[in-house]
Design a protein around this motif. Structure first.
Motif: not given
Length: 467
Positions: A338-357
């Motif tokens: 049940s944590d996968i959707p919120v983890l996904t949202e968190h990581f996508l936001e984090e990766l947007a800054h890290e990889v620029g996508i």
């Protein structure tokens, strides 16, 4: 002595005390930086300090005895006298300026006997300037706190551990309860579940939070160096030793926390020395004559089955129980889907800054794949999968076809299209399941698979397995 004379003396003494008190109150009233006015219940001014009089451009003696509305524009002092309710930090326009004022009734036996008015700021601009200054100081404080935390080695808190599943919330609650004490904490869990985040969080919530946080990856230290790394060495202890000696990790963590990650990798020869440190709270650097006292809180972690290692005589039983004073067991990702959707949202936001996508999110069919996968690499693997998928994405959302083949194939129950792919997929899955069966214990996995150590590590590297 005549009784009447004694009464007179007492009355005179009381009068002198009252006079002195009155003079003291008047002096305080006049010396106040803020403008202050005092009215009776009818709104008549009884006292006005010089600061307020100058601002109002009136003489004190002319204001005394007049109704407050005749002296101060837009006042509500007389209204407060009737309602008996204080009005705090109110904006009042006086002489074309917006003031910030208090109006406070003075009660005696439930009745208003006077009202005090006080100007906090003679212009709202002063308040805004003060607010801006406070905000600036708060930002500076937050910056320096952040720099201190970086210096001390702590980067994470419980707020960085994403998820609201019941199992994860229970572990977080346990971490909060145990953090304030100095009890040794053992964190167990598969690779990639976030054991280090919990170690950081425990230190940050402890009374040692202002002290150092020293992380030691026991698996990364060669067996020949582990004693000197942990306990340090004295000058001249061996050829090439630094002049003056070298502090060990335990000494560096004095009055703080030491995090012994992958503690199951410590060789048996060192386990006895580590046990002595935990029991005696002192370390003996290599080549030193006397031991050194250390004040440290120990947090240890492992993804290996230490209980099985104890049964196989590969881990000391007494050290095992000394470490397991309090145990936190981090649930694998497959047990908190049940944590996968919120983890996904968190990581996508984090990766947007890290990889620029940056993408807006994940399509429902792709989320179904993520929810259905067994995640042997846990949260770390989820982030890696999302990072790889971002590079495959052309639109603004991650779709099913952007996910790695092995995730989609497992979701559909399909296999690879070529014999080579089938062999590689099967080989990778066998290695992952061997590691999962033995809770990340590489030695046990190698024995179970029946391959050489070098062959095992070549395949682990080839398939990008986080073991």
């Amino acid at each position: 002595m005549d009784a009447g004379f004694c009464d007179y003396e007492e009355l005179l003494h009381t009068y002198e005390e009252c006079k002195a008190t009155k003079e003291m109150i008047e002096a305080a009233f006049e010396s106040a930086y803020e403008g202050i006015v005092l009215t009776d219940p009818q709104g008549t001014i009884r006292m006005l300090n010089e600061t307020y009089a100058r601002f109002l451009k009136v003489k004190v003696e002319d204001a005394i005895g007049r109704h407050v509305t005749e002296v101060i524009e837009n006042t509500r002092m007389h209204i407060v006298a009737k309602t008996g309710e204080a009005e705090l930090a109110q904006v009042q326009k006086i002489r074309e300026g917006n003031m910030v004022v208090h109006r406070i009734p003075i009660l005696k036996e439930g009745r208003v006997v006077a009202v005090v008015g006080k100007v906090l700021f003679q212009d709202v601009g002063e308040l805004h300037a003060l607010s801006a200054r406070v905000l600036q100081l708060q930002e500076e404080l937050d910056y320096y706190k952040g720099e201190l935390i970086k210096h001390l080695g702590v980067r994470y808190g419980l707020e960085d551990i994403i998820g609201d599943s019941p199992k994860l919330k229970a572990v977080k609650a346990m971490a909060r309860r145990v953090a304030p004490s100095d009890s040794t904490v053992f964190i167990s869990g598969e690779s990639g579940t976030g054991k280090e985040l919990f170690a950081h969080s425990i230190h940050r919530l402890s009374r040692r939070s202002a002290g150092p946080f020293i992380k030691v990856n026991c698996a990364a230290i060669p067996e020949t160096l582990i004693e000197s790394v942990l306990f340090g060495y004295a000058e001249g202890a061996f050829t090439g030793a630094i002049k003056g000696g070298q502090k060990g990790k335990f000494a560096m963590a004095h009055r703080g926390t030491i995090f012994l990650d992958e503690i199951g990798e410590i060789p048996l020869t060192m386990q006895a020395k580590l046990l002595r440190v935990l029991q005696e709270r002192e370390v003996e650097p290599v080549g030193a004559v006397h031991p050194t006292e250390v004040d440290v809180r120990v947090v240890a972690a492992s993804n290996r089955d230490l209980e099985r290692m104890v049964r196989e005589n590969r881990f000391r039983e007494d050290l095992y129980y000394r470490l397991h004073v309090v145990t936190l067991t981090i649930p694998p990702l497959r047990e908190r889907r049940s944590d996968i959707p919120v983890l996904t949202e968190h990581f996508l936001e984090e990766l947007a800054h890290e990889v620029g996508i940056r993408v807006e999110g994940v399509e429902p069919d792709a989320m179904d794949v993520l929810l259905g996968f067994h995640w042997p690499g846990n949260v770390r693997e989820l982030k890696n999968v999302l990072e790889g998928s971002l590079h495959m994405t052309e639109g603004d959302r991650i779709r099913r076809e952007h996910l790695p083949f092995h995730l989609v194939g497992e979701s559909r129950g399909e296999g690879p299209s070529t014999l080579k792919e089938a062999v590689e997929e099967a080989e990778k899955n066998v290695i992952l399941r061997a590691l999962q069966t033995h809770r990340g214990d590489r030695e046990q996995a190698i024995r179970m698979l029946g391959i050489s150590r070098s062959g095992f590590y070549q395949k682990v590297k080839k398939y990008g397995i986080q073991s």
